[in-house]
Structure formats: C-alpha cells, structure tokens
Motif scaffolding. Structure first.
Motif, PDB file in Angstrom:
ATOM      1  N   MET A 176       0.824  -1.205   0.000  1.00 55.01           N
ATOM      2  CA  MET A 176       0.000   0.000   0.000  1.00 55.01           C
ATOM      3  C   MET A 176       0.865   1.265   0.000  1.00 55.01           C
ATOM      4  O   MET A 176       0.510   2.268  -0.628  1.00 55.01           O
ATOM      5  CB  MET A 176      -0.925  -0.003   1.215  1.00 55.01           C
ATOM      6  CG  MET A 176      -2.025  -1.033   1.113  1.00 55.01           C
ATOM      7  SD  MET A 176      -3.072  -0.763  -0.321  1.00 55.01           S
ATOM      8  CE  MET A 176      -3.565  -2.415  -0.735  1.00 55.01           C
ATOM      9  N   LEU A 177       1.981   1.221   0.695  1.00 54.03           N
ATOM     10  CA  LEU A 177       2.905   2.357   0.658  1.00 54.03           C
ATOM     11  C   LEU A 177       3.482   2.546  -0.746  1.00 54.03           C
ATOM     12  O   LEU A 177       3.664   3.679  -1.209  1.00 54.03           O
ATOM     13  CB  LEU A 177       4.030   2.153   1.668  1.00 54.03           C
ATOM     14  CG  LEU A 177       3.638   2.263   3.147  1.00 54.03           C
ATOM     15  CD1 LEU A 177       4.830   1.927   4.034  1.00 54.03           C
ATOM     16  CD2 LEU A 177       3.117   3.647   3.466  1.00 54.03           C
ATOM     17  N   ALA A 178       3.758   1.434  -1.418  1.00 54.20           N
ATOM     18  CA  ALA A 178       4.246   1.531  -2.797  1.00 54.20           C
ATOM     19  C   ALA A 178       3.169   2.087  -3.721  1.00 54.20           C
ATOM     20  O   ALA A 178       3.455   2.885  -4.628  1.00 54.20           O
ATOM     21  CB  ALA A 178       4.699   0.152  -3.280  1.00 54.20           C
ATOM     22  N   VAL A 179       1.911   1.691  -3.499  1.00 57.68           N
ATOM     23  CA  VAL A 179       0.812   2.229  -4.295  1.00 57.68           C
ATOM     24  C   VAL A 179       0.676   3.731  -4.066  1.00 57.68           C
ATOM     25  O   VAL A 179       0.498   4.515  -5.010  1.00 57.68           O
ATOM     26  CB  VAL A 179      -0.501   1.504  -3.950  1.00 57.68           C
ATOM     27  CG1 VAL A 179      -1.696   2.206  -4.600  1.00 57.68           C
ATOM     28  CG2 VAL A 179      -0.436   0.050  -4.404  1.00 57.68           C
ATOM     29  N   ALA A 180       0.773   4.132  -2.798  1.00 58.83           N
ATOM     30  CA  ALA A 180       0.717   5.569  -2.510  1.00 58.83           C
ATOM     31  C   ALA A 180       1.894   6.306  -3.131  1.00 58.83           C
ATOM     32  O   ALA A 180       1.764   7.475  -3.525  1.00 58.83           O
ATOM     33  CB  ALA A 180       0.712   5.782  -0.992  1.00 58.83           C
TER      34      ALA A 180
END
Length: 357
Positions: free
Chosen positions: A271-275
C-alpha cells in the motif's frame, strides 16, 4: 578486662542530599509560551513580514531558554537532557506544521468545488477557462493505471523478496540486491523514458494507460521488494525450523508459515508503494497523454489521471476555474491515498497472527 568498643554510626556520614531542585511540570509549556511571545515581539520589532521567520525565532528562543533555565535551577546535567528534549520537540513541530498547513489549505480550497457533479462528470465539451467539468475520467484512469501497476509489480516484488530472504545465496542474490537498490533511486521520468523507448517506439505499441502502468510498476517494484524483504526477515527462524522438523517442504513452509506471518507488513508495504506511484505525473504525461473524455479501456488510446489533471488545470495562467478544479482533484487524491492506508491497516490487523494467552 572487657573493653567497650564504640563504633560510630556511619549512616549520617554516608547520607547525601540526593534531591535537587526541579522545574515544575508546567515549565516547558511556560517556556514555549514565553518563547512564542518573544519571537513575535522580536519579529514585529525587526519588521519581519514572514510569520515563518517569527516561528523560527521562537523555536530558537525555546531551545536556548529551556537550557538556560534548567542549567540554573537543575544543573548542567539535567539541562543537557532538557536541551535534547527541546530540540526533538522543535524538529517534530517543524515537520508537522507544514503537513498540517498543506492539508488544511488543500481541504479549504478543494471543498469549494468538490460536489457530486465534480465527481461524476468529465471535461468533455467543457471550456477549460470556464466553469463546470469534473474529474470522473481522471479518477477512472488513475484507478485502472494503479491497479494494473500493482498487479504487475506486487507479485514480482513479492517473489523477488522471497528469493532474496529464503533462497538468495551467492553472486546472483548480490546482483539482484544491488539493482533493487539502484532502482529505488531511479527518477520517475527515467522509468517513463525507458517504457517509451522500449514499449512504444521499439515494439510499436500505442500510447495508453497500460504504458503508464508499466512505468509505474517499475517505480513500485523496488519499494515492494525492500518492504517485503524486511518483513520476511522479522519472521522468527524458530517457526521455519519447527516446520522443517515436522517434515514440511521448504516451499510449503514459505507458503503456509512465513507469508501468513508477515502478511500484515507485506500488505502495508504494498500500500505504501501504491501511494508512492499514485501521485506520479511525469510517466503519465509521457506515455498516457491525458484525455478530456472518459476512456475506460486502459489498453487502447490516451487516458487521463489525477496527477496529470491537476497539473493541466493549475498550469492555466489566470484561470480561477482551473485553479479550483486543480485543488478539488488534489483533495480527492489525498483522500484516495488516505483510504489506501486505512485499508492496509485494516488488512494488516485482520491477517496478523493472533496470539492466545
């Protein structure tokens, strides 16, 4: 003959006054208020127009006054502790204030245009310098492009991290680690140029949302690899050894023991990578081109995205309607990233191992 030996009580000689003066609990707050007042007075007296300069003066005064007051009342040893605490508080405030100010200003500006019409309409047949229009086409494009990039990058990054932690030995693992570190610092425009050269020019594919997703996947992969690798390393080796002792093969141990144990941290890393990729503009600008109308097919034709939409609307000089639409899109983008983080936390809490007492 008996001799009486009188032994003096050593306790009075060993007693020391171990208590020293201490500042009251409200002293840091009082010093902070005094520093703010003095900073405003100095800034106003010196004719400084920027309130940021007033705040910097107040922060410096807070650190100096905290140390000076503590050194006079509590001694230099305790004053050093007060000094370190004051520096930490100042650094914390310097980090938080811009974030809070940015969020507050974005919400303030974005709410003026954010409504149902703005979320459900595109810019088709809308004059850029006039009112109306919305972000529906950009929102659809962002969701599809980010989803495709995640479907590409997450499995590759996860399998790479599993290889590095569970199997990686020798030169190949070292080279993979080296290239992951290099990719972590690759600018987004370089990833866009690579996909442009390979996918669009060399292989002849047209500009589309999928082209942008390929560039976003390149940016996303090293983040997924690094975060997943760290989470897998945190899994206790005792769990692996216990599984091996029961005769479970290594691949099944990884699938049934290691990954479920680390799934919370892995999900958070994804999710951090998506953000990280959601707000990228350069690859989308080079490979997707943007569009005013709704295009629900990411494999065919130009497509819009929220970061590109924000840039296009805000780049219009002296256009209040474009500025308003840009701030509204920025607010939606912030809500989107915040929602991803909340979902990641929920999945991490749901899938985390439950320990019984």
């Amino acid at each position: 003959m008996s001799t009486a030996t009188t032994i003096a009580d050593p306790a009075p000689q060993l007693r020391r006054n171990l208590t020293t003066a201490r500042l009251p609990k409200w002293a840091p707050a009082g010093v902070a208020l005094l520093s703010i007042g003095l900073g405003c007075a100095v800034g106003a007296g010196a004719g400084l127009a920027s309130h940021l300069q007033w705040g910097m003066i107040a922060a410096a005064l807070f650190v100096v006054l905290s140390y000076a007051l503590s050194a006079r009342v509590e001694g230099r040893r305790q004053a050093k502790d007060r000094l370190a605490t004051a520096v930490v508080w100042v650094a914390f405030i310097l980090a938080v204030v811009p974030l809070v100010a940015l969020t507050f200003y974005t919400v303030q500006q974005g709410l003026e245009v954010l409504d149902g019409n703005f979320l459900t309409h595109s810019m088709k047949n809308v004059i850029s310098s006039g009112p109306g229009g919305g972000i529906y086409h950009a929102l659809i494009g962002t969701l599809e492009q980010v989803l495709l990039a995640t479907l590409i990058a997450a499995p590759i990054g996860l399998l790479t991290a599993v290889y590095l932690v569970e199997y990686g030995r020798g030169r190949l693992a070292k080279w993979v680690t080296f290239f992951v570190d290099v990719m972590t610092g690759v600018p987004s425009i370089v990833a866009g140029l690579f996909i442009l050269s390979l996918w669009n020019i060399l292989l002849g594919f047209e500009y589309s949302g999928f082209s942008g997703s390929l560039a976003l996947a390149i940016l996303m992969m090293p983040v997924v690899v690094r975060s997943t690798e760290e989470m897998l390393k945190l899994v206790p080796n005792e769990l692996r050894e216990a599984s091996y002792a029961l005769g479970v093969p290594k691949w099944k141990t990884i699938l049934r023991i290691v990954l479920p144990t680390a799934i919370g941290g892995i999900t958070t890393g994804v999710m951090l990578a998506v953000a990280r990729i959601t707000g990228e503009t350069a690859p989308v600008m080079m490979l997707v081109f943007g569009a005013d109308a709704i295009n629900g097919d990411p494999f065919n034709g130009p497509q819009q995205s929220l970061p590109l939409y924000i840039w296009q609307q805000y780049s219009m000089v002296n256009n209040d309607f474009g500025y308003a639409r840009a701030w509204g899109a920025a607010l939606v983008l912030i809500f989107f990233v915040m929602g991803l983080n909340l979902v990641a936390r929920g999945i991490a809490r749901w899938r985390s191992p439950k320990g019984g007492r």
